[in-house]
Design a protein around this motif. Structure first.
Motif, short mmCIF file in Angstrom:
data_model
loop_
_atom_site.label_atom_id
_atom_site.label_comp_id
_atom_site.label_asym_id
_atom_site.label_seq_id
_atom_site.Cartn_x
_atom_site.Cartn_y
_atom_site.Cartn_z
N ASP B 103 43.51 12.19 67.28
CA ASP B 103 42.88 12.12 68.54
C ASP B 103 41.98 13.28 68.62
O ASP B 103 40.77 13.16 69.03
CB ASP B 103 43.89 11.93 69.70
CG ASP B 103 44.36 10.71 69.91
OD1 ASP B 103 43.93 9.75 69.20
OD2 ASP B 103 44.83 10.56 70.83
N PHE B 105 40.56 15.04 66.55
CA PHE B 105 39.21 14.98 65.52
C PHE B 105 38.23 14.14 66.08
O PHE B 105 37.04 14.23 66.14
CB PHE B 105 39.77 14.58 64.30
CG PHE B 105 38.76 14.41 63.21
CD1 PHE B 105 37.81 15.39 63.06
CD2 PHE B 105 38.78 13.32 62.41
CE1 PHE B 105 36.84 15.12 62.03
CE2 PHE B 105 37.74 13.22 61.22
CZ PHE B 105 36.92 14.08 61.03
N PHE B 106 38.83 12.89 66.71
CA PHE B 106 37.98 11.76 66.98
C PHE B 106 36.92 12.30 68.27
O PHE B 106 35.73 11.98 68.27
CB PHE B 106 38.66 10.62 67.58
CG PHE B 106 39.30 9.93 66.31
CD1 PHE B 106 38.55 10.03 65.04
CD2 PHE B 106 40.48 9.17 66.29
CE1 PHE B 106 39.32 9.56 63.94
CE2 PHE B 106 40.86 8.52 65.28
CZ PHE B 106 40.34 8.63 63.92
N LYS B 107 37.81 13.00 69.16
CA LYS B 107 37.17 13.38 70.21
C LYS B 107 36.17 14.51 70.19
O LYS B 107 35.24 14.67 71.21
CB LYS B 107 38.24 13.90 71.49
CG LYS B 107 38.95 12.79 72.10
CD LYS B 107 40.03 13.59 73.00
CE LYS B 107 41.24 12.34 73.39
NZ LYS B 107 42.34 12.92 73.78
#
Lengths: 117, 117
Positions: B103, B105-107
């Motif tokens: 999460d 990393f994605f954000k």
DNA sequence: ATTATATATTGCAATATTACGATTAAATTA
DNA sequence: TAATTTAATCGTAATATTGCAATATATAAT
């Protein structure tokens, strides 16, 4: 007389759904610290070139180029030729798909249901 | 007289941060459709044994055992010996860590900032 | 036209991964 | 105790991955 023994060393993709294969392929693509580092650097600087990453990461030019190709093949990044350089950046659509697929997968495990063994 | 040429075929983990290596290790662990399928089946049935997965997936017993070991080594699942069987389940704490790491990393990629190249 | 710059590709070496059969180990059942 | 059940480990074969040097390619600058 033998025709086929079986495919040794090769993932048996036909046993799995398209979604399982796609999720695995994306996970595999980010399953190397150099490719994580590349993505993080692309996110930070918006765009960058091969040479920047060679400096930043410390692997050989050919190695970085190879990692970039793998990320490109799975669709997570895209490259634009600009003179002698190639400008790389995140592919927003694919990044969104990545996020959605993983989110969905993570959420299927409901922590409230005590999973103990 | 040559002492070390260099480590061929081996990931140069020392070039990366612990977090990059951990994220990559987790991604690599789920970077195979059989391991995705195993995790999904564990999530659905709460617990299951090697033999169930052999039936369900269609790979050989030794192969499933090997995939289970990889998931266990990275901490995503745990096994409990019950007689001749071993009951496997998701490790909730590690699953949570997985979710949090990904999460985060994605954000870091903010879609509003147009990342084009 | 020649040189410089930047990346991709090729070729190679070494390790890692995938898969399975055969065997081993450990507990259960007859 | 002997046979059965279940999973782990060993051994092996084949492919995949990682990494680099050397070379090729393609554009820019002199």
């Amino acid at each position: 007389m033998q025709y086929i023994i079986f495919n040794m060393g090769v993932t048996q993709k036909h046993l799995f759904t398209d979604q399982q294969n796609e999720l695995a392929a994306l996970a595999k693509a980010i399953g190397h610290p150099a490719r994580i580092a590349i993505l993080q650097h692309l996110i930070q600087s918006n765009t960058c070139i091969n040479g920047d990453l060679v400096q930043e990461i410390g692997l050989a030019q050919a190695t970085i180029s190879q990692h970039l190709r793998e990320l490109k093949e799975v669709g997570l990044i895209q490259g634009t030729i600009e003179g002698t350089k190639v400008s790389y950046c995140i592919h927003p659509g694919k990044w969104n798909e990545l996020q959605t697929l993983f989110d969905g997968f993570f959420k299927t495990f409901d922590k409230c249901c005590n999973s103990s063994c």
